[in-house]
Scaffold this active site. Structure first.
Site: not given
Length: 458
Positions: A95, A137, A145, A172, A174, A261, A300
């Site tokens: 990652d 993250h 992340g 985000d 996430h 994202d 992304y």
């Protein structure tokens, strides 16, 4: 209301030249694309443009452990095989790969966020933008992340020198776990994250029940969402919650992480927001006329990331942009229609009205426990900021595997019950880790608190 906002914009072309590696979804090249699109619309003529300083190791160590910062400084692709123990300890690998100019990359994007906070502190601008930042993250002692250094935590620490209360907002897809963890025990920072939750979606945290602890209890707000949420549902919930948060918490500065994202069609995302819907959140936050630090984050599908952050730069400048993209160095990426806006898609929204209503009621109930801002006191040394100690490699590795791009073959054979047990064990260990504040963190807090009081915060 201010007659005209002064906008500071931070960018260094070197930040977009690094390469995470083949097949890795993080493409810093999106930052070059964003910048050239901003230039093509002449938005740079309405802002003050700055090249950020490269954050010094000592600045990074205001939050991160010195041994972690030192390791990032010296690790190289050609030497990494000699440091397998350290790579596992600091969670560098699939990652978070080791690549050329890794440390310089961290210095640049973090320097931009720190510089943005300092300009806001000195009232040299009303809004500060660093699209390269927003890597939410990263933890105190480890990467996570795709994030190595948590520029947001460092930017917020800078703001706390001049502001009694800082509001952090994250859109985000996430969960903004690294920022939430850093401020989980303090009422000096309120964190509000709107994100996908469930189905083992990375990072596996962000339940509405995660609300903070001790002095920070009820100062962490999580808005867990399901696949397919659209503009109408998202913006209605966002405006309702953020309005109430600002009414009750009364922050004197805001940090807004604009991870792209959450847009429709993102390679790793699962939401269905159009650029207009995403930008509406930025527009709404700007209307409160508080010092505002805006960063990027995830994203992304890079041509859509560039579109989104360019539109939002326009929003922050109160400038409506033509839909036809002007000539620029990366024009071919926006073929075939060369349009600035992307629509949402015709996909199912799994967020029912009853589900969203339940989440809203739970969040509002948590907010009711918070006294109005005049009762929110400056904390004594030691309660300003508590940091997670490093989780064990064993459980940390399990959560890394949950990322949809890098699912471990072993993990896919586990039952849902087994996966839930892993998450539960990890959360228990993480909670224990939060109770420990390291010596160097205490030193940082002491200095920060003294600086804040010397600057006149009461």
């Amino acid at each position: 209301m201010r007659s005209k906002d002064k906008i500071a914009y931070f960018y260094d072309g070197d930040v977009g030249s690094v390469y995470f590696g083949p097949n890795h979804p993080m493409k810093p090249h999106r930052l070059c694309m964003t910048h050239h699109l901003v230039l093509s619309y002449d938005l740079h003529k309405k802002m003050e443009i700055y090249r950020p300083h490269k954050a010094y190791p000592s600045e990074l160590a205001q939050f991160h452990s010195e041994d972690y910062v030192e390791f990032l400084h010296r690790i190289r692709p050609d030497t990494q095989n000699s440091f397998r123990t350290e790579l596992a300890r600091f969670n560098l690998g699939e990652d978070c790969p080791v690549f050329e100019n890794l440390f310089e990359f961290c210095q640049i994007y973090t320097g931009g966020t720190i510089d943005a906070a300092r300009r806001l502190n000195n009232q040299l601008c009303d809004v500060a933008i660093n699209w390269a930042g927003g890597l939410h993250h990263a933890k105190k002692c480890e990467a996570s992340g795709f994030c190595y250094i948590n520029d947001l935590v460092l930017g917020i620490l800078e703001l706390l020198k001049h502001h009694a209360r800082v509001l952090y907002i994250d859109i985000d897809v996430h969960h903004g776990d690294g920022v939430e963890e850093a401020f989980y025990f303090t009422d000096r920072v309120m964190t509000v994250s709107f994100h996908k939750f469930g189905d083992l979606f990375f990072p596996g945290t962000g339940d509405v029940k995660e609300i903070g602890e001790r002095e920070g209890k009820f100062y962490a707000i999580n808005v867990p969402l399901k696949d397919g949420i659209d503009d109408t549902s998202f913006t209605r919930l966002f405006k309702t919650i953020i309005s109430k948060v600002i009414e009750i918490y009364q922050p004197s500065a805001i940090v807004l992480q604009c991870g792209a994202d959450s847009l429709a069609g993102d390679r790793l995302g699962c939401f269905n927001l159009s650029i207009d819907g995403h930008a509406e959140c930025v527009k709404f936050v700007k209307k409160f006329n508080l010092p505002l630090l805006v960063t990027g984050g995830g994203g992304y599908t890079k041509e859509n990331v560039a579109r989104c952050w360019t539109v939002e730069t326009g929003v922050l400048l109160d400038t409506e942009l033509p839909n036809k993209i002007p000539q620029n160095e990366y024009l071919e990426y926006f073929a075939p229609d060369y349009s600035l806006k992307i629509p949402s898609r015709l996909i199912e929204n799994f967020n029912s009205k009853s589900y969203l209503s339940t989440i809203k009621v739970q969040v509002m109930e948590n907010l009711r426990h918070i006294q109005h801002a005049p009762s929110v006191q400056m904390q004594e040394v030691g309660t300003l900021l508590s940091i997670f100690s490093k989780s064990s490699v064993q459980y940390k590795s399990l959560l890394v595997w949950f990322h949809p791009t890098f699912i471990s073959p072993t993990l896919t054979k586990m039952s849902r019950t087994q996966m839930n047990e892993c998450i539960s064990i990890h959360k228990t260990r993480k909670s224990r880790g939060m109770m420990s504040t390291t010596t160097e963190t205490m030193t940082t807090i002491t200095r920060l608190d003294h600086e804040a009081h010397s600057d006149g915060i009461q």
